[in-house]
Design a protein around this motif. Structure first.
Motif, PDB file in Angstrom:
ATOM      1  N   ASP A  91     -11.652 -75.492 -37.580  1.00  0.00           N
ATOM      2  CA  ASP A  91     -12.401 -74.270 -37.850  1.00  0.00           C
ATOM      3  C   ASP A  91     -11.502 -73.073 -37.545  1.00  0.00           C
ATOM      4  N   LEU A  92     -11.165 -72.293 -38.564  1.00  0.00           N
ATOM      5  CA  LEU A  92     -10.298 -71.131 -38.385  1.00  0.00           C
ATOM      6  C   LEU A  92     -11.051 -69.908 -37.864  1.00  0.00           C
ATOM      7  N   MET A  93     -12.343 -70.071 -37.641  1.00  0.00           N
ATOM      8  CA  MET A  93     -13.175 -69.006 -37.058  1.00  0.00           C
ATOM      9  C   MET A  93     -13.150 -67.730 -37.893  1.00  0.00           C
ATOM     10  N   LEU A  94     -13.300 -67.888 -39.198  1.00  0.00           N
ATOM     11  CA  LEU A  94     -13.315 -66.738 -40.100  1.00  0.00           C
ATOM     12  C   LEU A  94     -14.725 -66.359 -40.547  1.00  0.00           C
ATOM     13  N   THR A  95     -15.721 -67.112 -40.105  1.00  0.00           N
ATOM     14  CA  THR A  95     -17.095 -66.783 -40.467  1.00  0.00           C
ATOM     15  C   THR A  95     -17.440 -65.389 -39.947  1.00  0.00           C
ATOM     16  N   GLY A  96     -17.985 -64.578 -40.829  1.00  0.00           N
ATOM     17  CA  GLY A  96     -18.330 -63.206 -40.470  1.00  0.00           C
ATOM     18  C   GLY A  96     -17.240 -62.206 -40.777  1.00  0.00           C
ATOM     19  N   ARG A  97     -16.046 -62.672 -41.110  1.00  0.00           N
ATOM     20  CA  ARG A  97     -14.953 -61.776 -41.490  1.00  0.00           C
ATOM     21  C   ARG A  97     -15.026 -61.489 -42.982  1.00  0.00           C
ATOM     22  N   ARG A  98     -14.515 -60.331 -43.358  1.00  0.00           N
ATOM     23  CA  ARG A  98     -14.513 -59.912 -44.761  1.00  0.00           C
ATOM     24  C   ARG A  98     -13.070 -59.695 -45.196  1.00  0.00           C
ATOM     25  N   ALA A  99     -12.690 -60.344 -46.304  1.00  0.00           N
ATOM     26  CA  ALA A  99     -11.292 -60.345 -46.736  1.00  0.00           C
ATOM     27  C   ALA A  99     -11.146 -59.843 -48.156  1.00  0.00           C
ATOM     28  N   LEU A 100     -10.190 -58.936 -48.364  1.00  0.00           N
ATOM     29  CA  LEU A 100      -9.797 -58.513 -49.703  1.00  0.00           C
ATOM     30  C   LEU A 100      -8.463 -59.172 -50.024  1.00  0.00           C
ATOM     31  N   VAL A 101      -8.428 -59.932 -51.110  1.00  0.00           N
ATOM     32  CA  VAL A 101      -7.201 -60.550 -51.587  1.00  0.00           C
ATOM     33  C   VAL A 101      -6.848 -59.888 -52.914  1.00  0.00           C
ATOM     34  N   THR A 102      -5.779 -59.104 -52.927  1.00  0.00           N
ATOM     35  CA  THR A 102      -5.431 -58.416 -54.165  1.00  0.00           C
ATOM     36  C   THR A 102      -4.785 -59.406 -55.134  1.00  0.00           C
ATOM     37  N   GLY A 103      -5.013 -59.167 -56.414  1.00  0.00           N
ATOM     38  CA  GLY A 103      -4.472 -60.053 -57.430  1.00  0.00           C
ATOM     39  C   GLY A 103      -5.006 -61.469 -57.302  1.00  0.00           C
ATOM     40  N   SER A 104      -6.319 -61.601 -57.100  1.00  0.00           N
ATOM     41  CA  SER A 104      -6.897 -62.925 -56.832  1.00  0.00           C
ATOM     42  C   SER A 104      -7.725 -63.470 -57.988  1.00  0.00           C
ATOM     43  N   SER A 105      -7.529 -62.940 -59.190  1.00  0.00           N
ATOM     44  CA  SER A 105      -8.252 -63.460 -60.349  1.00  0.00           C
ATOM     45  C   SER A 105      -7.544 -64.649 -60.985  1.00  0.00           C
ATOM     46  N   ALA A 106      -6.379 -65.048 -60.412  1.00  0.00           N
ATOM     47  CA  ALA A 106      -5.639 -66.208 -60.925  1.00  0.00           C
ATOM     48  C   ALA A 106      -4.543 -66.561 -59.927  1.00  0.00           C
ATOM     49  N   GLY A 107      -3.900 -67.713 -60.134  1.00  0.00           N
ATOM     50  CA  GLY A 107      -2.688 -68.080 -59.419  1.00  0.00           C
ATOM     51  C   GLY A 107      -2.818 -68.158 -57.912  1.00  0.00           C
ATOM     52  N   LEU A 108      -1.786 -67.665 -57.211  1.00  0.00           N
ATOM     53  CA  LEU A 108      -1.759 -67.725 -55.751  1.00  0.00           C
ATOM     54  C   LEU A 108      -2.944 -66.999 -55.135  1.00  0.00           C
ATOM     55  N   VAL A 132      -5.009 -59.164 -47.765  1.00  0.00           N
ATOM     56  CA  VAL A 132      -3.894 -59.974 -48.256  1.00  0.00           C
ATOM     57  C   VAL A 132      -3.318 -59.265 -49.472  1.00  0.00           C
ATOM     58  N   ASN A 133      -2.131 -58.697 -49.312  1.00  0.00           N
ATOM     59  CA  ASN A 133      -1.472 -57.994 -50.418  1.00  0.00           C
ATOM     60  C   ASN A 133      -0.660 -58.993 -51.236  1.00  0.00           C
ATOM     61  N   ASN A 134      -1.308 -59.510 -52.264  1.00  0.00           N
ATOM     62  CA  ASN A 134      -0.697 -60.515 -53.129  1.00  0.00           C
ATOM     63  C   ASN A 134      -0.331 -59.959 -54.497  1.00  0.00           C
ATOM     64  N   ALA A 135      -1.049 -58.953 -54.967  1.00  0.00           N
ATOM     65  CA  ALA A 135      -0.854 -58.443 -56.330  1.00  0.00           C
ATOM     66  C   ALA A 135       0.582 -57.984 -56.554  1.00  0.00           C
ATOM     67  N   GLY A 136       1.103 -58.284 -57.706  1.00  0.00           N
ATOM     68  CA  GLY A 136       2.462 -57.876 -58.052  1.00  0.00           C
ATOM     69  C   GLY A 136       2.845 -58.441 -59.404  1.00  0.00           C
ATOM     70  N   ALA A 137       4.050 -58.131 -59.831  1.00  0.00           N
ATOM     71  CA  ALA A 137       4.521 -58.584 -61.138  1.00  0.00           C
ATOM     72  C   ALA A 137       6.010 -58.881 -61.073  1.00  0.00           C
ATOM     73  N   TYR A 138       6.478 -59.771 -61.945  1.00  0.00           N
ATOM     74  CA  TYR A 138       7.906 -60.063 -62.015  1.00  0.00           C
ATOM     75  C   TYR A 138       8.276 -60.402 -63.448  1.00  0.00           C
ATOM     76  N   ASP A 139       9.569 -60.359 -63.733  1.00  0.00           N
ATOM     77  CA  ASP A 139      10.076 -60.720 -65.054  1.00  0.00           C
ATOM     78  C   ASP A 139      11.447 -61.354 -64.866  1.00  0.00           C
ATOM     79  N   GLN A 140      12.127 -61.619 -65.955  1.00  0.00           N
ATOM     80  CA  GLN A 140      13.432 -62.279 -65.897  1.00  0.00           C
ATOM     81  C   GLN A 140      14.540 -61.352 -66.400  1.00  0.00           C
ATOM     82  N   LEU A 141      14.383 -60.043 -66.218  1.00  0.00           N
ATOM     83  CA  LEU A 141      15.381 -59.100 -66.720  1.00  0.00           C
ATOM     84  C   LEU A 141      16.671 -59.175 -65.907  1.00  0.00           C
ATOM     85  N   SER A 142      17.777 -58.976 -66.595  1.00  0.00           N
ATOM     86  CA  SER A 142      19.087 -58.977 -65.951  1.00  0.00           C
ATOM     87  C   SER A 142      19.437 -57.574 -65.471  1.00  0.00           C
ATOM     88  N   TRP A 143      20.571 -57.446 -64.793  1.00  0.00           N
ATOM     89  CA  TRP A 143      21.063 -56.130 -64.386  1.00  0.00           C
ATOM     90  C   TRP A 143      21.208 -55.212 -65.590  1.00  0.00           C
TER      91      TRP A 143
END
Length: 266
Positions: free
Chosen positions: A2-19, A88-99
């Protein structure tokens, strides 16, 4: 456990998919009320509905954190039903661009999306945690912030900034009951990563079943000691631990969940 998180309120950004989705689901399963965030109301609601169907509690906050107005809307929605204890600051973006392709405007835009967006949420939500004497802030970082590759230099630099700001925030929050930490994933098998590996596999000579392709990619592209990509739930587990009462003595730390991609004796 039990992580004892009952009663806590959490915002997870970028949580509509993936991590982010995996993190939101696990925090909810551990008893937290979760605020699912995304830029698409339909996708965020779908995740929240799935959480509710499992018997947990979830609400939705929609907005673009790359703008002050969007961040304000998300903060207002997250706080509408009570104070936020976990960010939890998860939201972000990445690509494969070179220098060559990552022009200065791309650097600036990536920094805004991946770093300043997190700062916007910290400024809006952490003061309340400080006043209440309890809170958890977790940045999702990455090993490329410590050991960057030649490609996507602008993205690598934003990861380093996320690690740095988390430690600076921990120093700022000394003796307040609020902690600030980083979870640093390696290559994680979300849909976009699987699509990318599938796309580049022929050029690298990776063939056979998906398991064979994954093993080859994990050996040659992102070498690690486990021989595969990580899974979203493995990142979620580390985040949930840092949000728990068991991690009250951890602040300014980086937990690497990367199969040993980043090697350090200490």
């Amino acid at each position: 456990m039990d992580l004892m998180l009952t009663g806590r309120r959490a915002l997870v950004t970028g949580s509509s998919a993936g991590l982010g989705e995996a993190i939101a689901r696990l925090l909810a399963a551990e008893g937290a009320t979760v605020v699912v965030h995304g830029r698409s109301a339909d996708r965020a609601e779908a995740v929240a509905d799935a959480i509710r169907a499992g018997g947990a509690t979830a609400t939705v906050a929609v907005g673009d954190l790359a703008t002050d107005e969007g961040a304000e809307a998300v903060a207002d929605a997250a706080l509408a039903d009570g104070p936020v204890d976990i960010l939890v600051n998860n939201a972000g973006a990445y690509d494969q661009l070179s220098w060559a392709d990552a022009v200065p405007d791309v650097w600036a835009s990536t920094y805004n999306v991946n770093v300043i967006s997190a700062v916007r949420m910290i400024r809006r939500l952490v003061p309340g945690m400080r006043e209440r004497g309890w809170g958890r802030v977790v940045q999702i970082g990455g090993g490329l912030g410590l050991q960057p590759m030649a490609v996507q230099p602008h993205y690598n630099a934003t990861l380093a900034a996320r690690h740095n700001l988390a430690v600076a925030l921990a120093r700022e929050l000394t003796d307040t009951g609020v902690t600030s930490n980083i979870v640093s994933p390696g290559a994680i098998l979300v849909e976009s990563v699987r699509a990318l590996v599938t796309e580049i596999a022929p050029a690298h000579g990776w063939s056979g079943s998906w398991e064979q392709i994954e093993h080859a990619a994990a050996s040659e592209w992102v070498p690690n000691d486990v021989g595969r990509f990580g899974r979203p739930d493995e990142i979620a587990g580390a985040v949930a631990y840092l949000c728990s009462e068991y991690a009250a003595y951890i602040s300014g730390a980086t937990i690497r969940v990367d199969g040993g991609t980043i090697r350090s004796a200490f």
